[in-house]
Design an enzyme around this catalytic site. Structure first.
Site, PDB file in Angstrom:
ATOM      1  N   GLY A 172      28.193  11.584  54.378  1.00 30.01           N
ATOM      2  CA  GLY A 172      28.734  11.553  53.477  1.00 30.01           C
ATOM      3  C   GLY A 172      28.565  10.330  52.270  1.00 30.01           C
ATOM      4  O   GLY A 172      27.798  11.005  51.804  1.00 30.01           O
ATOM      5  N   LEU A 173      29.636   9.577  51.843  1.00 30.32           N
ATOM      6  CA  LEU A 173      28.912   8.148  51.277  1.00 30.32           C
ATOM      7  C   LEU A 173      28.644   8.990  49.941  1.00 30.32           C
ATOM      8  O   LEU A 173      27.682   9.148  48.553  1.00 30.32           O
ATOM      9  CB  LEU A 173      27.854   8.075  51.467  1.00 30.32           C
ATOM     10  N   CYS A 174      29.838  10.309  49.361  1.00 36.79           N
ATOM     11  CA  CYS A 174      29.144  11.240  48.199  1.00 36.79           C
ATOM     12  C   CYS A 174      30.749  10.918  47.084  1.00 36.79           C
ATOM     13  O   CYS A 174      30.966  12.072  46.537  1.00 36.79           O
ATOM     14  CB  CYS A 174      28.870  11.604  48.266  1.00 36.79           C
ATOM     15  N   GLY A 175      31.249   9.819  47.495  1.00 36.96           N
ATOM     16  CA  GLY A 175      32.464   9.680  46.152  1.00 36.96           C
ATOM     17  C   GLY A 175      33.514  10.665  47.033  1.00 36.96           C
ATOM     18  O   GLY A 175      33.574  10.433  48.001  1.00 36.96           O
TER      19      GLY A 175
END
Lengths: 286, 136
Positions: free
Chosen positions: A88-91
């Protein structure tokens, strides 16, 4: 801000600061990865484009071709190949692709999925959708063999009649700050606008026959399109992560600024109060 | 020396070759074909085999070629293949190892659940490499 205790504020600043260090590092990492992914995209693009062009040319030039891959019968069951990342952590990168596929589906019970990346797999499993196959840990550095495996699976299902359409959902790399999820129909191949062109197209020779050539070329086309989608999605993922991390870092900086201000105010207030107390005490002693 | 035409060989990993040549010989599923300037438009699948490209007056440059297909149009000739490799860049050890591995897979194929077709294709690729290497 509710926290007025100087020690609490200090602790908060430290925590935000360490988060910022992480997001900054991740930003740098994805910048480097993005560069690599873009290079890769530039290298593979000619292949992808040439194959697509060749297939379009053949289908456009010869209208008599009758093949199940170009049939225009009604579509009942669709297989979706959805490309997302493992992490994750990609908007909105993952959720946009996942939603894009869902938007396209008329009846969720009839849709089948091949998911690439943990995110899509988890999401569709949670929704109790029919995930027939998953490919994990390939989305960051896709190789051509991966595309071959995925294509094989999809073609087998298509050939067996389990599905009568195959669609690919990937994220188009528009620019470093804009990535758009796209749904692309792989099979059956739409004949396209070329048909509208006048009859004067060159006579092309097919060895041994147009059908034989297409039987060979179409799986190639599916493979290369999936490969192109994988590569482009990999670049999009890094770009999306970079942007997300950049704004996270900016945000952290802002919070730190605000907290420092509050901290200084609180500190100043404490000092002022101390001085007042001392002065007051001295005054009382007179 | 005949007239030259544009030839392009693309693989998923790179643009393998792009330039002018006056003759190229490729192996299609129907057999070897030679292409000269102004060849008629053609589309044909390729077999695992070789690509021969003649540049200048010199001899042919040989390269291995995995399966793919060939399109000849008025402007240029395009070869699309899974993998291509100049003969002088072949890693013989690697090819030998791949051959052994594939042979083993085929032998064990019946009882274990191996993809025999895939192993056969990989064996063909390896033998093709070895054959071209020894011809060099």
């Amino acid at each position: 801000m509710a926290v007025s205790n100087t020690r609490d504020i200090k602790r908060k600043i430290r925590s935000v600061n360490s988060t910022m260090q992480i997001t900054k590092a991740m930003e740098l990492v994805s910048t480097a990865k993005l560069k690599r992914a873009r290079n890769r995209m530039d290298i593979t693009k000619p292949y992808f484009e040439t194959v697509t062009e060749a297939v379009k040319d053949i289908l456009g030039a010869d209208k008599s071709i009758k093949l199940k891959y170009v049939a225009d019968k009604e579509i009942q069951n669709t297989l979706y190949i959805v490309i997302t990342s493992d992490r994750g952590l990609c908007g909105g990168y993952n959720i946009n692709a996942i939603k894009k596929a869902l938007e396209d589906i008329a009846d969720p019970k009839k849709a089948k999925f091949i998911t690439i990346g943990k995110r899509a797999t988890d999401a569709y499993n949670r929704m109790n959708l029919d995930v027939v196959d998953t490919f994990l840990y390939i989305s960051e550095q896709p190789e051509y063999v991966h595309a071959v495996h995925i294509a094989k699976k999809a073609l087998a299902m298509f050939d067996a009649g389990e599905v009568d359409a195959v669609k690919l959902v990937y994220t188009n790399f528009a620019s470093t700050i804009s990535q758009v999820p796209v749904t692309l129909q792989l099979l059956p191949i739409e004949k396209g606008e070329q048909v509208a062109k006048d009859e004067a197209t060159d006579f092309v020779n097919y060895e041994p026959s147009p059908e034989e050539v297409l039987k060979f070329v179409i799986p190639k086309y599916v493979e290369s399109t999936i490969f192109g989608g994988l590569i482009e999605s990999a670049a999009s993922e890094q770009a999306a992560r970079r942007v997300a991390m950049e704004s996270a870092s900016d945000n952290a900086e802002e919070i730190i600024e605000e907290l420092t201000l509050t901290y200084n105010q609180a500190r100043q207030a404490a000092i002022t109060q101390e001085i007042t107390e001392i002065v007051g005490g001295a005054e009382a002693l007179k | 020396m005949g007239r030259k035409f544009n030839l392009e060989v693309v693989t998923p990993d790179e643009k393998f070759f792009e330039g002018e040549t006056d003759m190229a010989i490729l192996r299609t599923t129907e057999g070897d074909i030679g292409i000269l300037f102004d060849h008629e438009p053609l589309v044909a699948p390729l077999k695992i085999g070789s690509i021969r490209i003649r540049q200048d007056e010199s001899a042919f440059r040989w390269a291995t070629c995995s399966s793919g297909f060939l399109t000849v149009s008025d402007e240029k000739v395009t070869v699309i293949t899974d993998a291509a490799e100049w003969v002088d860049e072949i890693d013989l050890d690697r090819a030998e190892r791949a051959k052994e591995r594939a042979e083993k897979r085929i032998r064990e194929g019946a009882n274990k659940e191996v993809d025999v077709l895939r192993a056969k294709a990989s064996l063909e690729r390896a033998t093709n490499r070895i054959r071209l290497y020894s011809q060099k």
